[in-house]
Design a protein around this motif. Structure first.
Motif, PDB file in Angstrom:
ATOM      1  N   ASP B   1      13.968  10.075   5.780  1.00  0.00           N
ATOM      2  CA  ASP B   1      13.146   9.162   6.574  1.00  0.00           C
ATOM      3  C   ASP B   1      12.048   8.554   5.704  1.00  0.00           C
ATOM      4  O   ASP B   1      11.465   9.234   4.878  1.00  0.00           O
ATOM      5  N   ALA B   2      11.765   7.259   5.922  1.00  0.00           N
ATOM      6  CA  ALA B   2      10.722   6.612   5.160  1.00  0.00           C
ATOM      7  C   ALA B   2       9.380   7.107   5.646  1.00  0.00           C
ATOM      8  O   ALA B   2       9.159   7.331   6.823  1.00  0.00           O
ATOM      9  N   GLY B   3       8.465   7.253   4.689  1.00  0.00           N
ATOM     10  CA  GLY B   3       7.107   7.633   5.028  1.00  0.00           C
ATOM     11  C   GLY B   3       6.307   6.401   5.375  1.00  0.00           C
ATOM     12  O   GLY B   3       6.849   5.324   5.637  1.00  0.00           O
ATOM     13  N   VAL B   4       4.998   6.533   5.340  1.00  0.00           N
ATOM     14  CA  VAL B   4       4.107   5.407   5.577  1.00  0.00           C
ATOM     15  C   VAL B   4       4.185   4.465   4.376  1.00  0.00           C
ATOM     16  O   VAL B   4       4.096   4.921   3.234  1.00  0.00           O
ATOM     17  N   THR B   5       4.393   3.192   4.630  1.00  0.00           N
ATOM     18  CA  THR B   5       4.457   2.226   3.541  1.00  0.00           C
ATOM     19  C   THR B   5       3.292   1.250   3.645  1.00  0.00           C
ATOM     20  O   THR B   5       2.846   0.897   4.755  1.00  0.00           O
ATOM     21  N   GLN B   6       2.810   0.826   2.474  1.00  0.00           N
ATOM     22  CA  GLN B   6       1.681  -0.097   2.428  1.00  0.00           C
ATOM     23  C   GLN B   6       1.990  -1.204   1.414  1.00  0.00           C
ATOM     24  O   GLN B   6       2.654  -0.974   0.411  1.00  0.00           O
ATOM     25  N   SER B   7       1.477  -2.392   1.713  1.00  0.00           N
ATOM     26  CA  SER B   7       1.634  -3.502   0.771  1.00  0.00           C
ATOM     27  C   SER B   7       0.388  -4.381   0.798  1.00  0.00           C
ATOM     28  O   SER B   7      -0.293  -4.467   1.824  1.00  0.00           O
ATOM     29  N   PRO B   8       0.042  -4.996  -0.340  1.00  0.00           N
ATOM     30  CA  PRO B   8       0.670  -4.777  -1.643  1.00  0.00           C
ATOM     31  C   PRO B   8       0.196  -3.460  -2.267  1.00  0.00           C
ATOM     32  O   PRO B   8      -0.668  -2.787  -1.722  1.00  0.00           O
ATOM     33  N   THR B   9       0.733  -3.124  -3.418  1.00  0.00           N
ATOM     34  CA  THR B   9       0.328  -1.914  -4.131  1.00  0.00           C
ATOM     35  C   THR B   9      -1.025  -2.123  -4.798  1.00  0.00           C
ATOM     36  O   THR B   9      -1.897  -1.244  -4.751  1.00  0.00           O
ATOM     37  N   HIS B  10      -1.157  -3.273  -5.456  1.00  0.00           N
ATOM     38  CA  HIS B  10      -2.400  -3.622  -6.129  1.00  0.00           C
ATOM     39  C   HIS B  10      -2.785  -5.053  -5.765  1.00  0.00           C
ATOM     40  O   HIS B  10      -1.913  -5.880  -5.483  1.00  0.00           O
ATOM     41  N   LEU B  11      -4.082  -5.308  -5.826  1.00  0.00           N
ATOM     42  CA  LEU B  11      -4.578  -6.625  -5.463  1.00  0.00           C
ATOM     43  C   LEU B  11      -5.871  -6.888  -6.221  1.00  0.00           C
ATOM     44  O   LEU B  11      -6.744  -6.012  -6.271  1.00  0.00           O
ATOM     45  N   ILE B  12      -5.974  -8.071  -6.801  1.00  0.00           N
ATOM     46  CA  ILE B  12      -7.223  -8.456  -7.458  1.00  0.00           C
ATOM     47  C   ILE B  12      -7.760  -9.703  -6.776  1.00  0.00           C
ATOM     48  O   ILE B  12      -7.037 -10.693  -6.639  1.00  0.00           O
ATOM     49  N   LYS B  13      -9.002  -9.631  -6.342  1.00  0.00           N
ATOM     50  CA  LYS B  13      -9.643 -10.752  -5.664  1.00  0.00           C
ATOM     51  C   LYS B  13     -11.009 -11.001  -6.303  1.00  0.00           C
ATOM     52  O   LYS B  13     -11.534 -10.170  -7.053  1.00  0.00           O
ATOM     53  N   THR B  14     -11.603 -12.143  -5.993  1.00  0.00           N
ATOM     54  CA  THR B  14     -12.954 -12.426  -6.458  1.00  0.00           C
ATOM     55  C   THR B  14     -13.923 -12.378  -5.270  1.00  0.00           C
ATOM     56  O   THR B  14     -13.511 -12.475  -4.102  1.00  0.00           O
ATOM     57  N   ARG B  15     -15.169 -12.199  -5.593  1.00  0.00           N
ATOM     58  CA  ARG B  15     -16.209 -12.099  -4.557  1.00  0.00           C
ATOM     59  C   ARG B  15     -16.147 -13.291  -3.604  1.00  0.00           C
ATOM     60  O   ARG B  15     -15.950 -14.427  -4.025  1.00  0.00           O
ATOM     61  N   GLY B  16     -16.313 -13.024  -2.335  1.00  0.00           N
ATOM     62  CA  GLY B  16     -16.326 -14.070  -1.331  1.00  0.00           C
ATOM     63  C   GLY B  16     -14.971 -14.369  -0.716  1.00  0.00           C
ATOM     64  O   GLY B  16     -14.893 -14.996   0.344  1.00  0.00           O
ATOM     65  N   GLN B  17     -13.908 -13.897  -1.383  1.00  0.00           N
ATOM     66  CA  GLN B  17     -12.569 -14.151  -0.852  1.00  0.00           C
ATOM     67  C   GLN B  17     -12.258 -13.232   0.327  1.00  0.00           C
ATOM     68  O   GLN B  17     -13.002 -12.306   0.650  1.00  0.00           O
ATOM     69  N   HIS B  18     -11.111 -13.500   0.930  1.00  0.00           N
ATOM     70  CA  HIS B  18     -10.616 -12.719   2.053  1.00  0.00           C
ATOM     71  C   HIS B  18      -9.353 -11.974   1.615  1.00  0.00           C
ATOM     72  O   HIS B  18      -8.595 -12.456   0.765  1.00  0.00           O
ATOM     73  N   VAL B  19      -9.112 -10.791   2.198  1.00  0.00           N
ATOM     74  CA  VAL B  19      -7.914 -10.048   1.847  1.00  0.00           C
ATOM     75  C   VAL B  19      -7.283  -9.447   3.105  1.00  0.00           C
ATOM     76  O   VAL B  19      -7.985  -9.105   4.071  1.00  0.00           O
TER      77      VAL B  19
END
Lengths: 113, 113
Positions: B1-19
């Motif tokens: 059975d699949a466990g808990v999955t999350q995406s993305p694995t890594h993320l790079i953003k700059t100040r003021g942005q939204h994610v």
């Protein structure tokens, strides 16, 4: 406000030794106390958990000791192995909802061969 | 059975942005919790959702929001990113609200530059 205090911050143990990590909590409404193991790049994984109606719980090499009057609980890892090297977190919550857990700051365990 | 999955694995953003971070719970699990884990600290509770309703919120600013979909997957949104939002964001799922066990995903590593 830190409601769960964990010590030590880091621990180095020889292979075959006993690793002991301690936690103290403040909120007497907490009645579920799990320990999690986290490897780098992974999420925490439930290791063992205890409720206050027992003073000790053992699963394999892992034992939780619980002192309700002192509001303290500890994790003992017997016959520590290099594969046990990881970060360990204690947590506390109401048993009716572990989804709102309060965590300690973690203990980095290194087991030397 | 699949466990808990999350995406993305890594993320790079700059100040003021939204994610937007995404989480799929274990099949059959209806409760999803979000935690923020800053380097060197334990996970801190952000939100809990159950049956598409918010059931708990930690001490985080209104820049943080979340929602749960009919299939029980969840999104965590963070607006106006600050440097201090850099952390590992963990999603945990549990069977229901009245349960004592939660299972964590591997997390999304967010870096804000």
């Amino acid at each position: 406000q830190q409601q769960v205090k964990q010590s030590p911050q880091s621990l180095i143990v020889q292979k075959g030794g006993i690793s002991i990590i301690n936690c103290a909590y403040e909120n007497t409404a907490f009645d579920y106390f799990p320990w999690y193991q986290q490897f780098p790049g992974k999420g925490p994984a439930l290791l063992i958990a205890i409720r206050p109606d027992v003073s000790e719980k053992k699963e394999g090499r892992f034992t939780i000791s619980f002192n309700k009057s002192a509001k303290q609980f500890s994790l003992h890892i017997m016959d520590s192995q290099p594969g046990d090297s990881a970060t360990y977190f204690c947590a506390a919550s109401k048993s009716t909802n572990a989804g709102k857990s309060t965590f300690g700051d973690g203990t980095t365990l290194t087991v030397k061969p | 059975d699949a466990g808990v999955t999350q995406s993305p694995t890594h993320l790079i953003k700059t100040r003021g942005q939204h994610v937007t971070l995404r989480c799929s719970p274990i099949s059959g699990h209806k409760s999803v919790s979000w935690y923020q884990q800053v380097l060197g600290q334990g996970p801190q509770f952000i939100f809990q959702y159950y049956e598409k309703e918010e059931r708990g919120r930690g001490n985080f600013p209104d820049r943080f929001s979340a929602r749960q979909f009919p299939n029980y997957s969840s999104e965590l949104n963070v607006n106006a990113l600050l440097l201090g939002d850099s952390a590992l964001y963990l999603c945990a799922s549990s069977l229901g609200l009245l349960t004592d066990t939660q299972y964590f995903g591997p997390g999304t590593r967010l870096t804000v530059l």
